[in-house]
Design a protein around this motif. Structure first.
Motif, PDB file in Angstrom:
ATOM      1  N   VAL A 211       0.847  -1.192   0.000  1.00  0.00           N
ATOM      2  CA  VAL A 211       0.000   0.000   0.000  1.00  0.00           C
ATOM      3  C   VAL A 211       0.885   1.246   0.000  1.00  0.00           C
ATOM      4  N   GLU A 212       0.277   2.367  -0.255  1.00  0.00           N
ATOM      5  CA  GLU A 212       1.012   3.623  -0.298  1.00  0.00           C
ATOM      6  C   GLU A 212       1.185   4.190   1.115  1.00  0.00           C
ATOM      7  N   PRO A 213       2.231   4.981   1.337  1.00  0.00           N
ATOM      8  CA  PRO A 213       2.432   5.599   2.648  1.00  0.00           C
ATOM      9  C   PRO A 213       1.204   6.404   3.073  1.00  0.00           C
ATOM     10  N   GLY A 214       0.813   6.226   4.322  1.00  0.00           N
ATOM     11  CA  GLY A 214      -0.352   6.909   4.845  1.00  0.00           C
ATOM     12  C   GLY A 214      -1.604   6.065   4.855  1.00  0.00           C
ATOM     13  N   GLU A 215      -1.605   4.956   4.112  1.00  0.00           N
ATOM     14  CA  GLU A 215      -2.792   4.101   4.061  1.00  0.00           C
ATOM     15  C   GLU A 215      -2.916   3.198   5.288  1.00  0.00           C
ATOM     16  N   LEU A 216      -1.797   2.915   5.950  1.00  0.00           N
ATOM     17  CA  LEU A 216      -1.851   2.077   7.141  1.00  0.00           C
ATOM     18  C   LEU A 216      -2.163   2.944   8.359  1.00  0.00           C
ATOM     19  N   ASP A 217      -3.087   2.472   9.170  1.00  0.00           N
ATOM     20  CA  ASP A 217      -3.394   3.148  10.422  1.00  0.00           C
ATOM     21  C   ASP A 217      -2.169   3.037  11.335  1.00  0.00           C
ATOM     22  N   PRO A 218      -1.593   4.150  11.772  1.00  0.00           N
ATOM     23  CA  PRO A 218      -0.395   4.082  12.625  1.00  0.00           C
ATOM     24  C   PRO A 218      -0.579   3.202  13.860  1.00  0.00           C
ATOM     25  N   ASP A 219      -1.805   3.166  14.390  1.00  0.00           N
ATOM     26  CA  ASP A 219      -2.059   2.351  15.574  1.00  0.00           C
ATOM     27  C   ASP A 219      -2.075   0.854  15.261  1.00  0.00           C
ATOM     28  N   GLN A 220      -2.152   0.482  13.994  1.00  0.00           N
ATOM     29  CA  GLN A 220      -2.220  -0.918  13.607  1.00  0.00           C
ATOM     30  C   GLN A 220      -0.882  -1.455  13.096  1.00  0.00           C
ATOM     31  N   ILE A 221       0.128  -0.598  12.987  1.00  0.00           N
ATOM     32  CA  ILE A 221       1.437  -1.027  12.487  1.00  0.00           C
ATOM     33  C   ILE A 221       2.160  -1.831  13.565  1.00  0.00           C
ATOM     34  N   HIS A 222       2.592  -3.043  13.221  1.00  0.00           N
ATOM     35  CA  HIS A 222       3.291  -3.905  14.168  1.00  0.00           C
ATOM     36  C   HIS A 222       4.792  -3.649  14.182  1.00  0.00           C
ATOM     37  N   LEU A 223       5.348  -3.223  13.051  1.00  0.00           N
ATOM     38  CA  LEU A 223       6.787  -2.964  12.970  1.00  0.00           C
ATOM     39  C   LEU A 223       7.020  -1.694  12.167  1.00  0.00           C
ATOM     40  N   PRO A 224       7.646  -0.686  12.755  1.00  0.00           N
ATOM     41  CA  PRO A 224       7.900   0.554  12.010  1.00  0.00           C
ATOM     42  C   PRO A 224       8.985   0.368  10.960  1.00  0.00           C
TER      43      PRO A 224
END
Length: 256
Positions: A211-224
């Motif tokens: 996906v493109e940057p910004g599409e992932l919910d920051p609270d749902q990211i498991h690994l930065p």
């Protein structure tokens, strides 16, 4: 920074003989099969791998193991991999077998820049005292045994010193990832993939959905993305290729 690499082959093109790898996956879940195959295709050998297990059903790390490309394994589970057992007992393979929770923390510690830590797991056993057979001589004898580790008392309890793990490369598989390397893992694939990714100096992630940057919910990211250097987008066919190690079904009730 766009970290997407066009192909898995390009993503592992700089792997050399004798490299060390932290590899994600738990059983057959979350195993970076495409990247492992790409490493196999390079022809490199003499590899050291750190992973919960070493593949099964001729998939995952079993591809490299069966080809004799792996010389050392750090892991916590051999399972039903008969080729793994044959090579180990035959003196062809060195194995550092450690408690599963210790393996997880050693990977995390290495990724966080923590050189060592104390844990109660293994105190009073050969894990701490030494003597575990790392390599057999092929005739039933032990050619190389594990050394003793430092044991220290804290608040009346004993703890053993374990070293953090850092590897040349890490190979992981994620359900979703963006071009910056932020990753989301699905269910049990989250067990070892984030920790393996943290431990690699160069971490390569294959993602089922890019996906493109910004599409992932920051609270749902498991690994930065700071832990990831390269991202490979899987084809729909590669993303759907998921094997089942043991199929269990419920017996049907037979009507009278």
């Amino acid at each position: 920074m766009d970290k997407v690499v066009a192909t898995a082959a390009q993503a592992v093109a700089d792997v050399r003989d004798g490299a060390s790898f932290a590899v994600g996956g738990f059983g057959l879940s979350g195993v970076p099969n495409t990247l492992i195959q790409a490493v196999y295709d390079t022809g490199v050998s003499g590899l050291s791998v750190v992973s919960n297990n070493c593949g099964a059903m001729e998939s995952g790390l079993a591809v490299l193991l069966s080809a004799g490309r792996i010389t050392r394994v750090t892991g916590s589970y051999i399972g039903g991999n008969k080729e793994f057992a044959r090579q180990y007992l035959g003196g062809e393979l060195e194995l550092e077998l450690i408690p599963q929770g210790t393996l997880a923390e050693r990977l995390r510690a290495g990724g966080c820049g923590i050189p060592a830590f104390f844990t109660p797991a293994g105190v009073g056993t050969q894990v701490a005292d030494g003597g575990l057979p790392w390599r057999y001589d092929g005739n039933g004898g032990v050619a190389l045994a594990s050394p003793p580790k430092e044991v220290r008392e804290f608040d009346g309890a004993e703890y053993v010193l374990e070293r953090g793990i850092v590897t040349d490369f890490a190979l992981v598989r994620a359900a979703k990832g963006d071009r910056h390397g932020n990753l989301v893992f699905n269910k049990s694939a989250q067990n070892f993939n984030p920790l393996a990714a943290m431990a690699g100096r160069i971490t390569v992630a294959e993602v089922e959905e890019l996906v493109e940057p910004g599409e992932l919910d920051p609270d749902q990211i498991h690994l930065p993305g700071i832990f990831v250097q390269r991202v490979v987008a899987l084809t729909p066919e590669q993303a759907a290729d998921k094997k089942i190690e043991k199929v269990t079904v419920t017996a049907r009730e037979v009507s009278a």
